[in-house]
Design a protein around this motif. Structure first.
Motif, mmCIF file in Angstrom:
data_model
loop_
_atom_site.group_PDB
_atom_site.id
_atom_site.type_symbol
_atom_site.label_atom_id
_atom_site.label_comp_id
_atom_site.label_asym_id
_atom_site.label_seq_id
_atom_site.Cartn_x
_atom_site.Cartn_y
_atom_site.Cartn_z
ATOM 1 N N PRO A 26 -32.370 -11.288 8.599
ATOM 2 C CA PRO A 26 -31.138 -11.473 9.365
ATOM 3 C C PRO A 26 -30.381 -12.765 9.024
ATOM 4 C CG PRO A 26 -32.927 -10.830 10.819
ATOM 5 C CD PRO A 26 -33.531 -11.074 9.466
ATOM 6 N N LYS A 27 -31.092 -13.845 8.774
ATOM 7 C CA LYS A 27 -30.419 -15.116 8.448
ATOM 8 C C LYS A 27 -29.657 -15.015 7.126
ATOM 9 C CE LYS A 27 -33.347 -18.454 10.926
ATOM 10 N NZ LYS A 27 -33.735 -17.642 11.999
ATOM 11 N N THR A 28 -30.259 -14.377 6.130
ATOM 12 C CA THR A 28 -29.592 -14.200 4.838
ATOM 13 C C THR A 28 -28.451 -13.195 4.967
ATOM 14 O OG1 THR A 28 -31.716 -14.649 3.771
ATOM 15 C CG2 THR A 28 -29.975 -13.747 2.386
ATOM 16 N N ILE A 29 -28.654 -12.149 5.734
ATOM 17 C CA ILE A 29 -27.607 -11.147 5.955
ATOM 18 C C ILE A 29 -26.371 -11.812 6.560
ATOM 19 C CG2 ILE A 29 -26.992 -9.118 7.347
ATOM 20 C CD1 ILE A 29 -29.975 -8.210 6.922
ATOM 21 N N GLU A 30 -26.573 -12.712 7.501
ATOM 22 C CA GLU A 30 -25.453 -13.422 8.109
ATOM 23 C C GLU A 30 -24.739 -14.301 7.087
ATOM 24 O OE1 GLU A 30 -26.883 -15.190 11.789
ATOM 25 O OE2 GLU A 30 -27.608 -13.224 12.453
ATOM 26 N N LYS A 31 -25.464 -14.841 6.103
ATOM 27 C CA LYS A 31 -24.849 -15.671 5.055
ATOM 28 C C LYS A 31 -23.897 -14.865 4.184
ATOM 29 C CE LYS A 31 -28.518 -19.070 4.465
ATOM 30 N NZ LYS A 31 -29.600 -19.515 3.577
ATOM 31 N N TRP A 32 -24.234 -13.602 3.883
ATOM 32 C CA TRP A 32 -23.326 -12.816 3.048
ATOM 33 C C TRP A 32 -22.264 -12.085 3.851
ATOM 34 C CZ3 TRP A 32 -23.502 -7.657 3.980
ATOM 35 C CH2 TRP A 32 -24.729 -7.032 4.254
ATOM 36 N N GLY A 33 -22.287 -12.234 5.166
ATOM 37 C CA GLY A 33 -21.123 -11.814 5.929
ATOM 38 C C GLY A 33 -21.230 -10.627 6.856
ATOM 39 N N ALA A 34 -22.434 -10.161 7.182
ATOM 40 C CA ALA A 34 -22.563 -8.983 8.046
ATOM 41 C C ALA A 34 -22.605 -9.343 9.526
ATOM 42 C CB ALA A 34 -23.793 -8.175 7.670
ATOM 43 N N GLY A 35 -22.051 -10.503 9.866
ATOM 44 C CA GLY A 35 -22.006 -10.899 11.270
ATOM 45 C C GLY A 35 -23.391 -11.118 11.839
ATOM 46 N N LYS A 36 -23.489 -11.069 13.157
ATOM 47 C CA LYS A 36 -24.781 -11.211 13.808
ATOM 48 C C LYS A 36 -25.615 -9.981 13.466
ATOM 49 C CE LYS A 36 -26.737 -12.233 18.342
ATOM 50 N NZ LYS A 36 -27.971 -12.686 17.783
ATOM 51 N N ALA A 37 -26.755 -10.227 12.840
ATOM 52 C CA ALA A 37 -27.573 -9.120 12.343
ATOM 53 C C ALA A 37 -28.943 -9.095 13.001
ATOM 54 C CB ALA A 37 -27.746 -9.256 10.824
ATOM 55 N N LYS A 38 -29.432 -7.880 13.184
ATOM 56 C CA LYS A 38 -30.822 -7.650 13.593
ATOM 57 C C LYS A 38 -31.400 -6.743 12.520
ATOM 58 C CE LYS A 38 -33.708 -5.498 17.043
ATOM 59 N NZ LYS A 38 -33.773 -4.375 17.961
ATOM 60 N N MET A 39 -32.429 -7.226 11.809
ATOM 61 C CA MET A 39 -32.964 -6.450 10.689
ATOM 62 C C MET A 39 -34.414 -6.857 10.480
ATOM 63 S SD MET A 39 -32.232 -4.171 8.343
ATOM 64 C CE MET A 39 -30.455 -4.126 8.165
ATOM 65 N N SER A 40 -35.182 -5.952 9.913
ATOM 66 C CA SER A 40 -36.560 -6.258 9.522
ATOM 67 C C SER A 40 -36.925 -5.409 8.316
ATOM 68 C CB SER A 40 -37.535 -5.971 10.675
ATOM 69 O OG SER A 40 -37.910 -4.614 10.677
ATOM 70 N N ASP A 41 -38.130 -5.651 7.811
ATOM 71 C CA ASP A 41 -38.631 -4.837 6.704
ATOM 72 C C ASP A 41 -39.857 -4.042 7.152
ATOM 73 O OD1 ASP A 41 -40.469 -6.862 6.912
ATOM 74 O OD2 ASP A 41 -40.405 -7.436 4.798
ATOM 75 N N LYS A 42 -39.775 -3.535 8.380
ATOM 76 C CA LYS A 42 -40.873 -2.749 8.946
ATOM 77 C C LYS A 42 -40.409 -1.316 9.217
ATOM 78 C CE LYS A 42 -43.530 -6.438 9.480
ATOM 79 N NZ LYS A 42 -43.548 -7.060 8.181
ATOM 80 N N ASN A 43 -41.265 -0.342 8.883
ATOM 81 C CA ASN A 43 -40.991 1.067 9.174
ATOM 82 C C ASN A 43 -40.769 1.259 10.665
ATOM 83 O OD1 ASN A 43 -41.099 2.585 6.722
ATOM 84 N ND2 ASN A 43 -43.299 2.240 6.650
ATOM 85 N N GLY A 44 -39.772 2.051 11.017
ATOM 86 C CA GLY A 44 -39.529 2.400 12.407
ATOM 87 C C GLY A 44 -38.721 1.394 13.194
ATOM 88 N N ASP A 45 -38.487 0.205 12.660
ATOM 89 C CA ASP A 45 -37.719 -0.805 13.381
ATOM 90 C C ASP A 45 -36.246 -0.436 13.424
ATOM 91 O OD1 ASP A 45 -39.988 -2.288 13.838
ATOM 92 O OD2 ASP A 45 -39.300 -4.078 12.772
#
Length: 130
Positions: A26-45
């Motif tokens: 999420p921190k890197t996603i926010e750097k490239w511009g996707a606003g406030k992000a909630k993301m993970s690298d886990k199945n089902g999340d």
């Protein structure tokens, strides 16, 4: 309604780990511009980008190789689409393949351009060393 597929291939001169991080941290996603992000690298999340404009669920995660997600967007909130990111690496370059399935014909052009202007293009700008 006719459903289409968007396919893209990006060559990013950055380590595989950095490109994966740009898709799942999420921190890197926010750097490239996707606003406030909630993301993970886990199945089902569950995830959300651009303050919930895009949201969904991780369907399949193969760390640093493949991320498959079910997406819902504000463009077509009742229609799920499937996004697959596949990564390969060689000679200092990471290749990111995108396959976006189930895109409605009415939103195809804007979503196709959006990948280049606001998502994959921004990841490339952030990470590219060339």
């Amino acid at each position: 309604m006719v459903m289409k597929v968007i396919s893209k291939e990006y060559h990013i001169w950055a380590p595989l780990e950095s490109v994966w991080d740009a898709l799942t941290n999420p921190k890197t996603i926010e750097k490239w511009g996707a606003g406030k992000a909630k993301m993970s690298d886990k199945n089902g999340d569950k995830f959300s980008l651009w303050d919930g404009e895009i949201h969904g669920t991780n369907l399949e995660v193969d760390t640093q190789k493949k991320l498959v997600q079910e997406w819902f967007s504000s463009d077509d909130p009742n229609q799920a689409t499937k996004v697959t990111f596949t990564l390969t690496h060689g000679d200092g370059c990471t290749t990111l393949y995108l396959k976006h399935e189930g895109v409605s014909s009415k939103n195809y052009d804007s979503i196709d351009k959006g990948w280049d202007l606001y998502y994959l293009g921004e990841i490339k700008k952030l990470l590219d060393r060339k």
